[in-house]
Design a protein around this motif. Structure first.
Motif, mmCIF file in Angstrom:
data_model
loop_
_atom_site.group_PDB
_atom_site.id
_atom_site.type_symbol
_atom_site.label_atom_id
_atom_site.label_comp_id
_atom_site.label_asym_id
_atom_site.label_seq_id
_atom_site.Cartn_x
_atom_site.Cartn_y
_atom_site.Cartn_z
ATOM 1 N N UNK A 94 0.804 -1.307 0.048
ATOM 2 C CA UNK A 94 0.070 0.081 -0.019
ATOM 3 C C UNK A 94 0.907 1.185 -0.163
ATOM 4 N N UNK A 95 0.631 2.006 -1.091
ATOM 5 C CA UNK A 95 1.421 3.450 -1.051
ATOM 6 C C UNK A 95 1.444 4.327 0.172
ATOM 7 N N UNK A 96 0.299 3.997 1.058
ATOM 8 C CA UNK A 96 -0.078 4.917 2.293
ATOM 9 C C UNK A 96 0.921 4.809 3.335
ATOM 10 N N UNK A 97 1.428 3.448 3.301
ATOM 11 C CA UNK A 97 2.386 3.028 4.389
ATOM 12 C C UNK A 97 3.746 3.732 4.420
ATOM 13 N N UNK A 98 4.011 4.526 5.429
ATOM 14 C CA UNK A 98 5.235 5.155 5.550
ATOM 15 C C UNK A 98 6.754 4.410 5.331
#
Length: 191
Positions: free
Chosen positions: A163-167
């Protein structure tokens, strides 16, 4: 002086097999009704001819399963794999035992149907159904004994989507504080 040792108490061992048998019987009956392999809830509506016909099918399928397990045993013996051979042989012994009981039950079912004994017929048909299901499970377990050699279809490829939202940084690893690079105050005015 009597000593009770929990699981080693003879009374427990006397009751445990009966409880396990009844629990297994209940689970097997529920499994038949859910899977549709043999719906025992419709047993009252089956005619004697239908129970005899279905029991004959059960017997032929059980014998077919026994033959398949014997082939698996021959494969394990040819590969000289003792572990697989022992596993398959154990399943074969159990199937032969169930078939011996099924033969007796089938004979008793025929006798009960000929006499018009509905209770006896239903009882023997239930036994046949449970034995059929046990033999079917043992056939599957015997195939599992042979293992991945029989079902290997190729190497595994794993695709991972992140997921691209994961830092990007790891929150379980705190960052170290930056060092203080400012000049400290003078130690004394007398220099």
């Amino acid at each position: 002086m009597s000593r009770v040792t929990g699981f080693r108490d003879r009374r427990f061992f006397g009751l445990a097999p009966a409880g396990l048998f009844l629990g297994g019987l209940l689970l097997a009956t529920v499994a038949f009704a859910q899977d549709g392999a043999a719906d025992l809830s419709k047993l009252d509506s089956l005619t004697p001819e239908q129970t005899l016909s279905q029991s004959q099918k059960y017997m032929s399928k059980m014998r077919e399963t026994q033959t398949n397990i014997q082939k698996l045993q021959d494969q394990a013996r040819a590969k000289k794999d003792v572990i697989k051979l022992n596993c398959v042989s154990d399943k074969l012994v159990q199937v032969k035992g169930h078939l011996a009981v099924a033969d007796q039950s089938f004979t008793a079912l025929n006798t009960a149907a000929a006499r018009g004994d509905d209770a006896g017929r239903k009882h023997e048909y239930t036994r046949m159904t449970i034995l059929f299901e046990k033999v079917t499970v043992l056939g599957t377990e015997a195939e599992n004994c042979i293992g991945e050699d029989a079902s290997y279809i190729g190497s595994t490829k794993v695709d991972v989507d992140i997921d691209p939202n994961i830092p990007d940084d790891d929150p379980t690893q705190p960052q170290l504080p930056l060092p203080d690079v400012s000049r400290p105050p003078e130690a004394s005015p007398f220099v």
